[in-house]
Design an enzyme around this catalytic site. Structure first.
Site, PDB file in Angstrom:
ATOM      1  N   GLY A   1       0.818  -1.217   0.000  1.00  0.00           N
ATOM      2  CA  GLY A   1       0.000   0.000   0.000  1.00  0.00           C
ATOM      3  C   GLY A   1       0.845   1.257   0.000  1.00  0.00           C
ATOM      4  O   GLY A   1       1.373   1.656   1.051  1.00  0.00           O
ATOM      5  N   LEU A   2       0.970   1.865  -1.168  1.00  0.00           N
ATOM      6  CA  LEU A   2       1.672   3.147  -1.282  1.00  0.00           C
ATOM      7  C   LEU A   2       0.705   4.242  -1.738  1.00  0.00           C
ATOM      8  O   LEU A   2       0.594   5.297  -1.128  1.00  0.00           O
ATOM      9  CB  LEU A   2       2.838   3.015  -2.291  1.00  0.00           C
ATOM     10  CG  LEU A   2       3.657   4.288  -2.531  1.00  0.00           C
ATOM     11  CD1 LEU A   2       4.401   4.705  -1.262  1.00  0.00           C
ATOM     12  CD2 LEU A   2       4.672   4.074  -3.665  1.00  0.00           C
TER      13      LEU A   2
ATOM     14  N   SER B   1       0.898   9.619  -8.466  1.00  0.00           N
ATOM     15  CA  SER B   1       2.244   9.839  -9.002  1.00  0.00           C
ATOM     16  C   SER B   1       3.161  10.504  -7.980  1.00  0.00           C
ATOM     17  O   SER B   1       4.379  10.405  -8.078  1.00  0.00           O
ATOM     18  CB  SER B   1       2.171  10.723 -10.259  1.00  0.00           C
ATOM     19  OG  SER B   1       1.453  10.058 -11.270  1.00  0.00           O
TER      20      SER B   1
ATOM     21  N   TRP C   1      -6.395   1.517  -4.776  1.00  0.00           N
ATOM     22  CA  TRP C   1      -5.855   0.814  -5.947  1.00  0.00           C
ATOM     23  C   TRP C   1      -4.830  -0.240  -5.547  1.00  0.00           C
ATOM     24  O   TRP C   1      -3.793  -0.362  -6.195  1.00  0.00           O
ATOM     25  CB  TRP C   1      -5.180   1.806  -6.919  1.00  0.00           C
ATOM     26  CG  TRP C   1      -6.096   2.812  -7.489  1.00  0.00           C
ATOM     27  CD1 TRP C   1      -6.122   4.137  -7.213  1.00  0.00           C
ATOM     28  CD2 TRP C   1      -7.128   2.577  -8.467  1.00  0.00           C
ATOM     29  NE1 TRP C   1      -7.106   4.751  -7.946  1.00  0.00           N
ATOM     30  CE2 TRP C   1      -7.734   3.813  -8.718  1.00  0.00           C
ATOM     31  CE3 TRP C   1      -7.592   1.431  -9.142  1.00  0.00           C
ATOM     32  CZ2 TRP C   1      -8.787   3.955  -9.621  1.00  0.00           C
ATOM     33  CZ3 TRP C   1      -8.627   1.559 -10.031  1.00  0.00           C
ATOM     34  CH2 TRP C   1      -9.213   2.818 -10.260  1.00  0.00           C
TER      35      TRP C   1
ATOM     36  N   PHE D   1      10.461   3.035  -3.146  1.00  0.00           N
ATOM     37  CA  PHE D   1      10.993   3.089  -4.519  1.00  0.00           C
ATOM     38  C   PHE D   1      11.937   1.921  -4.812  1.00  0.00           C
ATOM     39  O   PHE D   1      12.017   1.451  -5.938  1.00  0.00           O
ATOM     40  CB  PHE D   1      11.711   4.421  -4.775  1.00  0.00           C
ATOM     41  CG  PHE D   1      10.781   5.599  -4.921  1.00  0.00           C
ATOM     42  CD1 PHE D   1       9.422   5.427  -5.153  1.00  0.00           C
ATOM     43  CD2 PHE D   1      11.255   6.904  -4.823  1.00  0.00           C
ATOM     44  CE1 PHE D   1       8.564   6.514  -5.280  1.00  0.00           C
ATOM     45  CE2 PHE D   1      10.397   8.004  -4.955  1.00  0.00           C
ATOM     46  CZ  PHE D   1       9.054   7.807  -5.181  1.00  0.00           C
ATOM     47  N   SER D   2      12.652   1.458  -3.775  1.00  0.00           N
ATOM     48  CA  SER D   2      13.560   0.320  -4.015  1.00  0.00           C
ATOM     49  C   SER D   2      12.748  -0.922  -4.391  1.00  0.00           C
ATOM     50  O   SER D   2      13.212  -1.762  -5.182  1.00  0.00           O
ATOM     51  CB  SER D   2      14.422   0.047  -2.779  1.00  0.00           C
ATOM     52  OG  SER D   2      13.608  -0.425  -1.712  1.00  0.00           O
ATOM     53  N   CYS D   3      11.534  -1.024  -3.851  1.00  0.00           N
ATOM     54  CA  CYS D   3      10.651  -2.156  -4.206  1.00  0.00           C
ATOM     55  C   CYS D   3      10.126  -1.960  -5.622  1.00  0.00           C
ATOM     56  O   CYS D   3      10.043  -2.924  -6.409  1.00  0.00           O
ATOM     57  CB  CYS D   3       9.470  -2.252  -3.252  1.00  0.00           C
ATOM     58  SG  CYS D   3       9.918  -2.207  -1.517  1.00  0.00           S
TER      59      CYS D   3
ATOM     60  N   GLU E   1       2.753   1.446 -11.274  1.00  0.00           N
ATOM     61  CA  GLU E   1       4.227   1.371 -11.140  1.00  0.00           C
ATOM     62  C   GLU E   1       4.909   2.561 -11.805  1.00  0.00           C
ATOM     63  O   GLU E   1       5.997   2.433 -12.370  1.00  0.00           O
ATOM     64  CB  GLU E   1       4.758   0.076 -11.760  1.00  0.00           C
ATOM     65  CG  GLU E   1       4.306  -1.169 -11.041  1.00  0.00           C
ATOM     66  CD  GLU E   1       5.107  -1.444  -9.790  1.00  0.00           C
ATOM     67  OE1 GLU E   1       6.010  -0.658  -9.484  1.00  0.00           O
ATOM     68  OE2 GLU E   1       4.798  -2.423  -9.117  1.00  0.00           O
TER      69      GLU E   1
ATOM     70  N   PHE F   1       9.152  17.492 -12.656  1.00  0.00           N
ATOM     71  CA  PHE F   1       7.953  16.913 -12.044  1.00  0.00           C
ATOM     72  C   PHE F   1       6.992  17.989 -11.551  1.00  0.00           C
ATOM     73  O   PHE F   1       5.800  17.767 -11.453  1.00  0.00           O
ATOM     74  CB  PHE F   1       8.333  16.011 -10.860  1.00  0.00           C
ATOM     75  CG  PHE F   1       9.284  14.912 -11.247  1.00  0.00           C
ATOM     76  CD1 PHE F   1       8.835  13.829 -11.983  1.00  0.00           C
ATOM     77  CD2 PHE F   1      10.630  14.969 -10.900  1.00  0.00           C
ATOM     78  CE1 PHE F   1       9.708  12.823 -12.361  1.00  0.00           C
ATOM     79  CE2 PHE F   1      11.499  13.965 -11.266  1.00  0.00           C
ATOM     80  CZ  PHE F   1      11.049  12.894 -12.000  1.00  0.00           C
TER      81      PHE F   1
END
Ligand code: TGC
Ligand code: FAD
Length: 388
Positions: free
Chosen positions: A134-135, A142, A166, A240-242, A367, A387
């Protein structure tokens, strides 16, 4: 003989015997156990739970996690091949495996304490347990750095409040890896199913990834033990590493979906007769087949080389962005081109085309969207972040 199951530059010859064997095993699994049931599940909007245990038996979960924790101890190229073969069946099946392997087992292996690793990794590897990650939040997709889910430290542990949205596998999951802000800093937590104050209602009415469960995660004064924080990792580089792992797998998976669309197009165009000839005899149709084969071949080389760099420890996240961005775009364009080649038949469930096309619309977004990956690479080129 027409070329199907394309490997135009013989990437297969670059693989070790073990890598090839794993690919053949997963291919047979998909042919025999996924393809016969997937369309029915897709239409019904259900995830085929019966494959979870089978994936465990076949060593599909946690392929790169060390064997001492129940993982496969395999390299990244092998993980990529597994993803490619699964997504040849359906992106939803690959999604379930991406989440379990890259977004749940990987962070537990990297960041959880030893007791939790020993407790959860073998169960996740065997399919006895399912995990989710869950992020994303309703207002922060984004831009996960803006998340408003919080954790507060108490005498006995942490109290989580907030909501995620989501989340693949959320409703099914026995364990959720959840990212929340503790004193304003993003931290990772493990929340077990059944913890009071935690619920995971399913999200309905999707037109894409219908054979995958997508959920909300809701935390209302949800108290977890002190042990269930990832103790060392702080900030966004944790999640982010995941994502680097999962995006790598998706770059391979998309190739599988594209190969399925291409194969169906070759078969269809060489047998469908119009103007007294197979439509494959017409130059415009051949142009479409050539485009697909050419793009699939480039994508195969991109992911293969990225995999070798990953295993050599020389890869960079921006290179993963290029492979995810290119290969998912390529697969979606292959699906659209294949739909065109199949004419009206292309919209029927008898062919896998529309299912892949609809699925790939989600894959293009999750992703990191296509455009976010453009900006990541743009930043790499110019050293100017665009960004905001
Ligand atoms: P930024 O300031 O650039 O970085 C914050 C910290 O993170 C580090 N970092 C990374 N570390 C490892 N790998 C990466 N790829 C990294 N990218 C950045 C960075 O060094 C920094 O570290 P530190 O220690 O200095 O703090 O972050 P930002 O907030 O400006 O964000 C930049 C941006 C837009 C690229 C990023 O937010 C992004 O990638 N957004 C996309 C979000 C996303 O991909 N969400 C995915 C959710 S999970 C999912 O979709 C699962 S689908 C599963 C399925 O069904 O298959
Ligand atoms: P937004 O961030 O609102 O973006 C909308 C549009 O604006 C996009 O086109 C985007 O590219 C564009 N945009 C945004 N910012 C910029 C910018 N700075 N510059 C230019 N364009 C910009 N998340 C999880 O945490 N775990 C999961 O398991 C998970 N599974 C998912 C499963 C499915 C089926 C789907 C569809 C999503 C899943 N996600 C998951 C969420 C996914 O990661 C997000 O949808 C994704 O990160 C995009 O966020 P968003 O949908 O809020 O779009």
């Amino acid at each position: 003989m027409p070329i199907t199951n394309p490997d135009y530059y013989d990437v297969n010859a670059l693989l070790s015997e073990e890598e090839r064997l794993v690919g053949e095993t997963v291919r047979s699994f998909v042919d025999e156990e996924i393809l016969p049931i997937i369309e029915e599940h897709y239409q019904a909007g259900t995830f085929p739970m019966e494959i979870v245990k089978r994936c465990g038996e076949l060593g599909i979960f946690g392929a790169t996690i060390p064997e001492e924790y129940g993982g496969g101890g395999m390299n990244s190229v092998t993980y990529g091949i597994i993803n490619r073969e699964l997504e040849r069946g359906d992106s939803g099946i690959r999604s379930a495996v991406s989440v379990q392997s890259s977004l749940v087992m990987y962070p537990i292996w990297q960041y959880a304490n030893e007791d939790l690793k020993r407790e959860w990794l073998p169960k996740l590897a065997s399919g006895e347990a399912i995990g989710c990650f869950g992020l994303t939040e309703p207002d922060f997709g984004s831009n996960p750095g803006g998340m408003i889910t919080t954790a507060e430290e108490t005498d006995s542990g942490y109290v989580l409040n907030g909501a995620k949205m989501w989340i693949t596998n959320g409703t099914l999951a026995d364990i959720a890896v959840v990212w929340a802000k503790l004193d304003g800093v993003v931290r990772g937590f493990m929340v077990e199913k059944g913890t009071p104050g935690f619920s995971a209602p399913v999200m309905k009415n999707k037109h894409s990834l219908r054979a995958s469960v997508t959920s909300e995660l809701v935390f209302q004064d949800c108290e977890i033990p002190k042990t269930h924080i990832f103790p060392e990792i702080k900030g966004l580089r944790g999640p982010f590493s995941c994502l680097n792992q999962a995006r790598f797998g998706i770059s391979w998976g998309a190739i599988g979906a594209a190969m399925a669309c291409y194969d169906s197009s070759v078969e269809y165009s060489t047998s469908r007769i119009q103007f007294d000839d197979p439509i494959a005899r017409f130059q415009l149709v051949q142009n479409k087949l050539v485009w697909m084969l050419n793009e699939i071949t480039k994508a195969q080389l991109l992911s293969y080389h990225l995999g070798r760099m990953k295993d050599a420890g020389t890869w960079r996240p921006q290179q993963v962005s290029m492979a995810k961005r290119n290969n998912v775009w390529m697969a979606l364009e292959c699906a659209r081109t294949a739909r065109d080649i199949h004419g009206a038949n292309g919209i029927l469930s008898e062919y896998p085309i529309m299912r892949h096309m609809a699925n790939l619309e989600s894959v293009k977004t999750y992703e990191g969207t296509h455009d976010i990956h453009t900006l990541i690479i743009g930043n790499d080129i110019t050293d100017i972040p665009a960004f905001t």
